[in-house]
Design a protein around this motif. Structure first.
Motif, short mmCIF file in Angstrom:
data_model
loop_
_atom_site.label_atom_id
_atom_site.label_comp_id
_atom_site.label_asym_id
_atom_site.label_seq_id
_atom_site.Cartn_x
_atom_site.Cartn_y
_atom_site.Cartn_z
N ILE A 14 1.08 -1.12 -0.16
CA ILE A 14 -0.20 0.11 0.03
C ILE A 14 1.35 1.16 0.01
CG2 ILE A 14 -2.22 1.31 1.54
CD1 ILE A 14 -2.71 -1.71 2.05
N GLN A 15 2.26 1.50 0.90
CA GLN A 15 2.81 2.42 0.77
C GLN A 15 3.54 2.83 -0.52
OE1 GLN A 15 2.91 4.47 3.90
NE2 GLN A 15 3.72 5.85 2.31
N ASP A 16 3.78 1.75 -1.17
CA ASP A 16 4.69 1.83 -2.29
C ASP A 16 3.49 2.21 -3.17
OD1 ASP A 16 6.56 0.04 -1.75
OD2 ASP A 16 6.00 -1.39 -2.20
N TRP A 17 2.31 1.68 -3.61
CA TRP A 17 1.42 2.85 -4.10
C TRP A 17 0.75 4.07 -3.64
CZ3 TRP A 17 -0.95 2.37 -8.69
CH2 TRP A 17 -1.03 0.26 -9.25
N LYS A 18 1.29 4.84 -2.45
CA LYS A 18 1.27 6.32 -1.94
C LYS A 18 2.40 6.51 -2.49
CE LYS A 18 -0.25 6.62 1.78
NZ LYS A 18 -1.58 8.08 1.42
N ASN A 19 3.33 6.17 -2.64
CA ASN A 19 4.56 7.00 -2.98
C ASN A 19 4.96 7.42 -4.18
OD1 ASN A 19 5.66 6.82 -0.68
ND2 ASN A 19 6.93 4.53 -0.65
N HIS A 20 4.24 6.20 -4.93
CA HIS A 20 4.07 6.81 -6.68
C HIS A 20 2.94 8.21 -6.69
CE1 HIS A 20 5.31 2.79 -6.86
NE2 HIS A 20 5.50 3.80 -8.40
N GLY A 21 2.07 8.25 -5.52
CA GLY A 21 1.32 9.47 -5.61
C GLY A 21 0.12 10.15 -6.55
N GLY A 22 -1.39 10.67 -6.20
CA GLY A 22 -2.34 9.54 -6.73
C GLY A 22 -3.30 9.02 -6.26
N TRP A 23 -2.77 8.33 -4.93
CA TRP A 23 -3.44 7.31 -4.19
C TRP A 23 -3.77 7.36 -2.92
CZ3 TRP A 23 -6.01 3.91 -7.56
CH2 TRP A 23 -4.79 4.11 -8.65
N ASN A 24 -5.01 8.49 -2.40
CA ASN A 24 -5.00 8.95 -1.49
C ASN A 24 -6.35 8.74 -0.62
OD1 ASN A 24 -2.39 10.22 -0.60
ND2 ASN A 24 -3.22 11.72 -1.25
N ASP A 25 -7.07 7.86 -1.87
CA ASP A 25 -8.30 7.22 -2.06
C ASP A 25 -8.89 6.30 -1.39
OD1 ASP A 25 -11.15 7.12 -2.39
OD2 ASP A 25 -11.53 8.89 -3.40
N ASP A 26 -8.67 5.66 -0.81
CA ASP A 26 -8.74 4.50 0.08
C ASP A 26 -9.49 3.40 -1.20
OD1 ASP A 26 -11.28 5.64 1.25
OD2 ASP A 26 -11.05 4.21 2.39
N TRP A 27 -11.02 4.11 -1.60
CA TRP A 27 -12.07 3.53 -2.26
C TRP A 27 -11.21 3.18 -3.74
CZ3 TRP A 27 -17.71 5.06 -2.26
CH2 TRP A 27 -18.40 4.97 -0.86
N ALA A 28 -10.72 4.30 -4.35
CA ALA A 28 -9.86 4.26 -5.68
C ALA A 28 -8.46 3.28 -5.77
CB ALA A 28 -9.08 5.51 -5.95
N LEU A 29 -7.16 3.21 -4.40
CA LEU A 29 -6.91 2.22 -4.78
C LEU A 29 -6.91 1.04 -4.20
CD1 LEU A 29 -3.91 1.57 -4.32
CD2 LEU A 29 -3.41 2.41 -2.14
N SER A 30 -7.91 0.52 -3.89
CA SER A 30 -8.84 -0.91 -3.41
C SER A 30 -9.30 -1.09 -4.77
CB SER A 30 -10.00 -1.27 -2.12
OG SER A 30 -9.58 -0.30 -1.14
N HIS A 31 -10.19 -0.74 -5.46
CA HIS A 31 -10.61 -0.53 -6.62
C HIS A 31 -9.14 -0.99 -7.50
CE1 HIS A 31 -12.13 -0.08 -10.75
NE2 HIS A 31 -13.20 -0.72 -9.99
N ARG A 32 -8.17 -0.22 -7.47
CA ARG A 32 -6.49 -0.83 -8.74
C ARG A 32 -6.80 -1.94 -8.30
NH1 ARG A 32 -3.37 1.97 -11.86
NH2 ARG A 32 -1.80 0.16 -12.71
N LEU A 33 -6.48 -2.23 -7.07
CA LEU A 33 -5.55 -3.12 -6.71
C LEU A 33 -6.36 -4.38 -6.99
CD1 LEU A 33 -4.22 -2.57 -3.38
CD2 LEU A 33 -3.08 -2.56 -5.62
N ILE A 34 -7.44 -4.31 -6.46
CA ILE A 34 -8.26 -5.52 -6.73
C ILE A 34 -8.64 -5.79 -8.68
CG2 ILE A 34 -11.16 -6.11 -7.03
CD1 ILE A 34 -11.48 -4.64 -4.37
N THR A 35 -8.32 -4.77 -8.74
CA THR A 35 -8.71 -4.87 -10.54
C THR A 35 -7.60 -5.62 -11.44
OG1 THR A 35 -10.52 -3.21 -10.91
CG2 THR A 35 -9.20 -3.71 -12.98
N ASP A 36 -6.98 -4.86 -10.65
CA ASP A 36 -4.96 -5.86 -11.18
C ASP A 36 -5.09 -7.13 -10.41
OD1 ASP A 36 -4.05 -3.10 -11.77
OD2 ASP A 36 -2.65 -3.13 -10.24
N ALA A 37 -5.82 -7.47 -9.70
CA ALA A 37 -5.89 -8.73 -9.37
C ALA A 37 -7.12 -9.82 -10.09
CB ALA A 37 -6.02 -8.81 -7.76
N GLY A 38 -7.54 -8.74 -10.65
CA GLY A 38 -8.23 -9.67 -12.22
C GLY A 38 -9.60 -10.07 -11.84
N VAL A 39 -10.27 -8.71 -10.50
CA VAL A 39 -11.21 -9.18 -10.26
C VAL A 39 -12.31 -8.43 -10.57
CG1 VAL A 39 -12.82 -9.45 -8.44
CG2 VAL A 39 -10.97 -10.30 -8.44
#
Length: 67
Positions: free
Chosen positions: A42-67
């Motif tokens: 999670i911190q790695d994603w936040k370090n890239h910037g633009g991921w301060n919204d927990d909904w947006a980051l959760s969605h991205r991680l879930i989508t990247d997992a193929g769900v």
């Protein structure tokens, strides 16, 4: 008689939401993917910037997992 005050802390300035932010993402991703991601991921994603919204980051991680 004292006045009552209700404060909505939307940006985490008054209350540190660091742990609840990360826990929410971990639980949400685990619910949909059966995989618990680490706080370091999670911190790695936040370090890239633009991921301060927990909904947006959760969605991205879930989508990247193929769900």
């Amino acid at each position: 008689m004292s006045d009552q005050l209700l404060v909505f802390d939307m940006d985490g300035v008054l209350v540190d939401v660091t742990e609840s932010y990360r826990e929410t993402i971990q639980r949400t991703v685990e619910h949909f993917t059966a995989r618990r991601i680490s706080r370091a991921e999670i911190q790695d994603w936040k370090n890239h910037g633009g991921w301060n919204d927990d909904w947006a980051l959760s969605h991205r991680l879930i989508t990247d997992a193929g769900v």
